[in-house]
Design a protein around this motif. Sequence first.
Motif, PDB file in Angstrom:
ATOM      1  N   LEU A 251       0.660  -1.163   0.002  1.00 29.31           N
ATOM      2  CA  LEU A 251      -0.036   0.067   0.040  1.00 29.31           C
ATOM      3  C   LEU A 251       1.168   1.297  -0.090  1.00 29.31           C
ATOM      4  N   GLY A 255       0.641   3.816  -2.926  1.00 27.71           N
ATOM      5  CA  GLY A 255       0.298   5.333  -2.698  1.00 27.71           C
ATOM      6  C   GLY A 255       1.292   6.168  -2.922  1.00 27.71           C
ATOM      7  N   GLY A 260      -2.869   8.655  -1.937  1.00 31.53           N
ATOM      8  CA  GLY A 260      -3.225   8.048  -0.703  1.00 31.53           C
ATOM      9  C   GLY A 260      -4.960   7.858  -0.772  1.00 31.53           C
ATOM     10  N   HIS A 261      -5.319   8.774  -1.272  1.00 28.74           N
ATOM     11  CA  HIS A 261      -7.041   8.749  -1.754  1.00 28.74           C
ATOM     12  C   HIS A 261      -7.469   7.900  -2.676  1.00 28.74           C
ATOM     13  N   SER A 264      -6.959   4.233  -0.959  1.00 31.09           N
ATOM     14  CA  SER A 264      -8.190   3.992   0.152  1.00 31.09           C
ATOM     15  C   SER A 264      -9.240   3.535  -0.855  1.00 31.09           C
ATOM     16  N   ARG A 265      -9.671   4.309  -1.932  1.00 32.14           N
ATOM     17  CA  ARG A 265     -10.811   3.870  -2.759  1.00 32.14           C
ATOM     18  C   ARG A 265     -10.494   2.495  -3.409  1.00 32.14           C
ATOM     19  N   CYS A 267      -8.841   0.043  -2.088  1.00 34.64           N
ATOM     20  CA  CYS A 267      -8.925  -0.959  -1.062  1.00 34.64           C
ATOM     21  C   CYS A 267     -10.687  -1.078  -0.818  1.00 34.64           C
ATOM     22  N   ARG A 268     -11.461  -0.016  -0.646  1.00 30.25           N
ATOM     23  CA  ARG A 268     -12.746  -0.250  -0.464  1.00 30.25           C
ATOM     24  C   ARG A 268     -13.318  -1.281  -1.720  1.00 30.25           C
ATOM     25  N   ASP A 273      -9.103  -4.645   3.789  1.00 32.16           N
ATOM     26  CA  ASP A 273      -9.182  -3.973   5.215  1.00 32.16           C
ATOM     27  C   ASP A 273      -7.863  -3.076   5.382  1.00 32.16           C
ATOM     28  N   GLU A 274      -7.667  -1.882   4.941  1.00 34.69           N
ATOM     29  CA  GLU A 274      -6.422  -1.115   5.294  1.00 34.69           C
ATOM     30  C   GLU A 274      -6.356  -0.876   6.612  1.00 34.69           C
TER      31      GLU A 274
END
Length: 342
Positions: A251, A255, A260-261, A264-265, A267-268, A273-274
Amino acid sequence: MLPDIRAGLRMVNASAKVGDVDAALRQARALDAHMPAAKRHVLWNTVLKACSNASACSKASEVFAEMTSRRAAPTPRTFGKLATAAARSGSLSAAEGWLQEMQRRDLQPDIVLYHAMLDAAAKAHDTSAAEKWYAEMSRARCRPDALTLTSLVDSFAKEGRYSEAERWFDRLVSMSVSPNVWTFNTLISAAGRTGNLKAAESWLPRMVELALEPDAATYNALVYAAAKREDAEEIFRRMVATSVPPSRITLRTLGGILGGHAVSRLCRELGIDEGALARDGGAGPQKRLFSPAPAQTAACNSRVKRVSRLSAELMDRRGFAALARRRKCCAPLHRFFFLRFA
């Protein structure tokens, strides 16, 4: 009451495995007087193992001095652990000093010591030393193995000499040395340092041919090699599709490319599970820190089924049929190959 020597050795070894030098040394001192003279070197070699696992070069020197003061006779294994401790701490000169001390005592270097020398050369980015110690190893008639191959490849890779790393790989494989996953990870990292994603990815089919499974480090190296955002994202999606658990390093590397954003998107979307990765740092075989989203799983399974219906001819051409009969093609690898190359 006399201590149980076997139980005591097990305690020292348990401390050594986790690199707890102080605990191993304390336990060894309590046990030393009760050890038979002929077996005393076993006890102190185990303490040196702790130094090696802790990369504690200076502490290893102190332990060796105490070992000899207690009249425990050093063995080739003793110097192998001393050289390994020096190599892991990045001191090529210290490793070479232990080899000279070993020869001064008329002891013959073994494969463990030569591995340590090659590892020290790789960490020092000294390809001349790596070639020198490989030649010494050959003269001593020590057979090269996967660790030898990986250390040589790593030496050239760290200097950015990818083509020479490739030549060493081909040379040792032609001598029937079997590479392991870490060898391929090193080559992929070497290609990544040159920014050549195509060369990095070219090693994956060769891993498959040898029934070796790409792991998190493999994909981390590929993500690092990806210069474009879409390449990095595609590699990460492949990693999840082949059930390889990402790590915190994955990650972090991703990143640096996507931001980073965006990570996160992603991963969702993929059901990762970050937070668990941040807490645990990675996923071992028994941990499942991600679960692919239902839509992704269905799409992935549909594609695998579609490709599998057409795979018989391709498997024969790639040599997979014989490989599958022997064992050894696992489902994640099979899936990876067809997702990528079909």
